[in-house]
Design an enzyme around this catalytic site. Structure first.
Site, PDB file in Angstrom:
ATOM      1  N   ASP A   9       1.270  -1.469   0.241  1.00 48.88           N
ATOM      2  CA  ASP A   9       0.163  -0.106  -0.020  1.00 48.88           C
ATOM      3  C   ASP A   9       0.793   1.379  -0.237  1.00 48.88           C
ATOM      4  OD1 ASP A   9      -3.171   0.243   0.923  1.00 48.88           O
ATOM      5  OD2 ASP A   9      -1.482   1.859   0.685  1.00 48.88           O
ATOM      6  N   MET A  55      -5.235   1.131  -5.721  1.00 48.81           N
ATOM      7  CA  MET A  55      -4.511   2.821  -6.135  1.00 48.81           C
ATOM      8  C   MET A  55      -2.963   3.004  -5.190  1.00 48.81           C
ATOM      9  SD  MET A  55      -7.404   4.432  -7.658  1.00 48.81           S
ATOM     10  CE  MET A  55      -7.541   5.975  -7.715  1.00 48.81           C
ATOM     11  N   ASP A 330      18.669 -63.943 -11.926  1.00 52.66           N
ATOM     12  CA  ASP A 330      18.924 -64.563 -13.277  1.00 52.66           C
ATOM     13  C   ASP A 330      18.922 -65.834 -14.022  1.00 52.66           C
ATOM     14  OD1 ASP A 330      20.784 -62.322 -14.613  1.00 52.66           O
ATOM     15  OD2 ASP A 330      20.532 -64.877 -15.282  1.00 52.66           O
ATOM     16  N   ASP A 347      10.006 -60.327 -23.445  1.00 58.02           N
ATOM     17  CA  ASP A 347       9.793 -59.846 -22.643  1.00 58.02           C
ATOM     18  C   ASP A 347       8.538 -59.951 -22.231  1.00 58.02           C
ATOM     19  OD1 ASP A 347      11.368 -57.127 -23.292  1.00 58.02           O
ATOM     20  OD2 ASP A 347       9.204 -56.322 -24.921  1.00 58.02           O
ATOM     21  N   GLU A 373      17.734 -59.623 -17.732  1.00 59.68           N
ATOM     22  CA  GLU A 373      16.750 -60.522 -17.056  1.00 59.68           C
ATOM     23  C   GLU A 373      17.489 -60.141 -15.826  1.00 59.68           C
ATOM     24  OE1 GLU A 373      19.594 -60.475 -19.605  1.00 59.68           O
ATOM     25  OE2 GLU A 373      20.299 -62.362 -19.879  1.00 59.68           O
TER      26      GLU A 373
HETATM   27 MG    MG Z   1      -3.457   3.897  -2.415  1.00 64.93          MG
END
Ligand code: MG
Length: 457
Positions: A9, A55, A330, A347, A373
Site C-alpha cells: 500500500d 490505488m 537371473d 518381454d 533379465e
Molecule cells: Mg492507495
C-alpha cells in the site's frame, strides 16, 4: 497456520493497520510501499499471499497483479486486491488482471482472516506440487509452468446446484457462451452428479427450502474425487456469516445476488484456470515420479530406485542391529528365449517372472528389475536362513509351471538361478553385500542353473 503475507500500500498507515492485524494472528508480514518493490519481494520468493492496494501512484495494483501473474516465477502466488470502493467494474478489472480475491476498504477483520487462510491453504498445496515436480530432476519445471495450458480455449464443464427455477434460468443465460452447464435441482442428486462427472467447477445456491448448502460443500470437500473441485457459493445479501463458514469449510469463492454476469464469468474463469494449472502439475508430477523409479515393462521398481534406497535400508538395519538379506535372480538361458521367440516373447517372460516374483515377496521387501533379465530383492528384517527359503520358493514357483507367451499362449519352460547374501556382523557395506550375492549367483549358474546358492552370514 503460519505463512508469509506481503502487504502492499502506498500509505504507510494502511500498511501498518493490516500488519498489526496479521501479526496478531501469527502471520509473518512483509511490506512494500510501491509496485516495483512488491514485485521484487515476490521474485525473491517465500511470499505466500499478497494483499495489494489498487490505488497507487505510478504503477497501480492492476498492473502489479498483471505482472506477477504473467511471470512463471510468481504466477502461483495468490493475490488479494484491496479496493477502496465495492465497485463491480474494479473487481472485474482485477479478475482480468489475474487477482484471486478481493477485499473492500475498510477491511472486515473476519473476512480478511478467512480469505488469507483459505488462500494460504491453496498455496501450500501448489507449493508441494511444485516442490515435488522440481525435485524430480528430469522435468523442466519452469518450462512446464510457463506453458500456456490453453485454458481459454476449452469451455469448462460446470454444475449448477440450485432448486429455484428463475435463478437457474438466469445463470444458464449468463453462461450460455462461456461454459457447458449442467443443472441439478435436488442437492443430494447434485452431490452424486458432482462425484460422477469430471466438472471443473460447481456453483451451489444457498437458497434451498429444506437443505443446508454448507453441508453439501463439506460433503464435496471430504470426498476424494471432489476434494479439488472448485466450489462457488451463490448467496443472498445478508448471508455474510454463512459465506464465512463456507470459506472455512473450503469453498473457493462466492457471489452475492443479484449476480453480475461479468463478475460471474471472470470468477469462474479464475477458478477453472487454477484448477487446470494444479491438475496439470499434479499429473505431471505423478507421471515423472513414476517414470523415474518404475520399470516400464514389469511395473517393479527400477535400478535407479534401488540405488537410492538400498543404502538407507542397509543403514537402518545396521543401526537397529536387525538382519537384512539380498537376493539376485537371473533367468537361465534368457538369450536363447529371445533368439527363439523374439523380443516380444522375451518381454512376456519378464513380465510373468515379475508377477510371480511379486507374489512371493512381502510388501516391505524391495523388488526391482536390476537390468536385462536380472532382478534384485532386498529383504529387511530377514536373516540368511529365511532368505534362502524365500529364494527356493521363488525358484520352485518359476520351474513348476510353464510360462505362456505370445498371443496364442505358447507354453515354454523357464528356470531361474538365485544368489543370496545377508548382512554380516561387524564391518560390512552395501557394495560387499551385493558382491557376495553376485558371487553366489555365479556359483548357482556354474553349478548347473535352476538353483539357489546362499552365502551364509
Ligand atoms: Mg492507495
Amino acid at each position: 497456520m503460519t505463512a508469509r503475507i506481503l502487504v502492499v500500500d502506498d500509505i504507510p498507515a494502511n500498511v501498518r493497520l493490516l500488519e498489526v492485524r496479521l501479526l496478531a494472528e501469527y502471520f509473518e508480514v512483509l511490506t512494500a510501499n510501491n509496485g516495483p518493490d512488491a514485485i521484487e519481494t515476490c521474485e525473491n520468493g517465500k511470499v505466500d499471499v499478497v494483499l495489494l492496494d489498487v490505488m497507487m501512484p505510478d504503477m497501480d495494483g492492476f498492473e502489479v497483479c498483471k505482472r506477477l501473474k504473467s511471470d512463471p516465477a510468481t504466477s502461483h502466488i495468490p493475490v488479494v486486491m484491496i479496493t477502496a470502493l465495492d465497485q463491480v467494474s474494479d473487481r472485474v478489472r482485477g479478475l482480468e488482471a489475474g487477482a484471486d480475491d478481493f477485499l473492500t476498504k475498510p477491511v472486515n477483520d473476519l473476512q480478511l482472516m478467512t480469505r488469507v487462510k483459505s488462500l494460504v491453504r491453496l498455496k501450500s498445496l501448489t507449493d508441494e506440487l511444485r516442490l515435488r515436480a522440481s525435485t524430480t530432476r528430469n522435468i523442466g519445471i519452469e518450462e512446464l509452468l510457463s506453458r500456456d495450458f490453453a485454458t481459454e480455449d476449452a469451455k469448462p464443464r460446470v454444475l449448477l446446484i440450485d432448486e429455484r427455477k428463475t435463478s437457474v434460468e438466469r445463470i444458464q443465460k449468463m453462461l450460455r457462451n462461456t461454459a457447458e452447464l449442467d443443472v441439478a435441482t435436488d442437492p443430494n442428486a447434485g452431490f452424486f452428479q458432482a462425484a460422477e462427472t469430471a466438472y471443473e467447477c460447481v456453483l451451489i445456491s444457498t437458497a434451498f427450502s429444506d437443505f443446508d448448502a454448507l453441508r453439501l460443500c463439506s460433503q464435496l470437500r471430504s470426498l476424494d474425487r471432489t476434494r479439488f473441485l472448485p466450489i462457488m457459493l451463490l448467496a443472498d445479501e445478508g448471508e455474510e456469516g454463512r459465506i464465512l463458514r463456507g470459506l472455512e469449510l473450503g469453498i473457493n469463492d462466492y457471489l452475492i445476488r443479484p449476480i453480475d454476469q461479468h463478475e460471474l464469468t471472470a470468477r469462474l474463469r479464475t477458478q477453472v484456470r487454477r484448477k487446470r494449472y494444479n491438475d496439470q502439475l499434479r499429473a505431471s508430477v505423478a507421471q515423472t515420479i513414476e517414470m523415474a523409479v518404475i520399470d516400464g515393462l514389469t511395473g517393479l521398481h527400477n535400478r535407479r530406485y534401488l540405488d537410492s534406497h538400498l543404502q538407507t535400508l542397509f543403514d537402518r538395519a545396521v543401526a537397529r542391529r536387525r538382519p537384512l538379506s539380498v537376493m539376485i535372480t537371473d533367468l537361465d538361458r534368457f538369450k536363447s528365449i529371445n533368439d527363439t521367440h523374439g523380443h516380444d516373447g522375451g518381454d512376456d517372460v519378464l513380465r510373468e517372472f515379475a508377477r510371480r516374483l511379486r507374489k512371493n515377496v512381502r510388501g516391505i521387501d524391495l523388488a526391482c528389475r536390476f537390468g536385462g533379465e536380472e532382478f534384485v530383492v532386498v529383504m529387511p528384517d530377514t536373516d540368511g536362513a529365511v532368505a534362502e527359503k524365500v529364494a527356493e520358493r521363488i525358484r520352485a514357483e518359476i520351474a513348476q509351471a510353464a510360462f505362456a507367451i505370445g498371443a496364442d499362449g505358447k507354453a515354454i519352460e523357464v528356470t531361474v538361478s538365485v544368489g543370496v547374501s545377508s548382512l554380516l556382523k561387524g564391518t560390512d557395506s552395501v557394495a560387499a553385500l551385493m558382491k557376495r550375492a553376485d558371487l553366489a549367483l555365479y556359483e548357482a549358474k556354474s553349478g548347473g542353473r535352476n538353483r539357489v546358492v546362499a552365502k551364509a552370514a
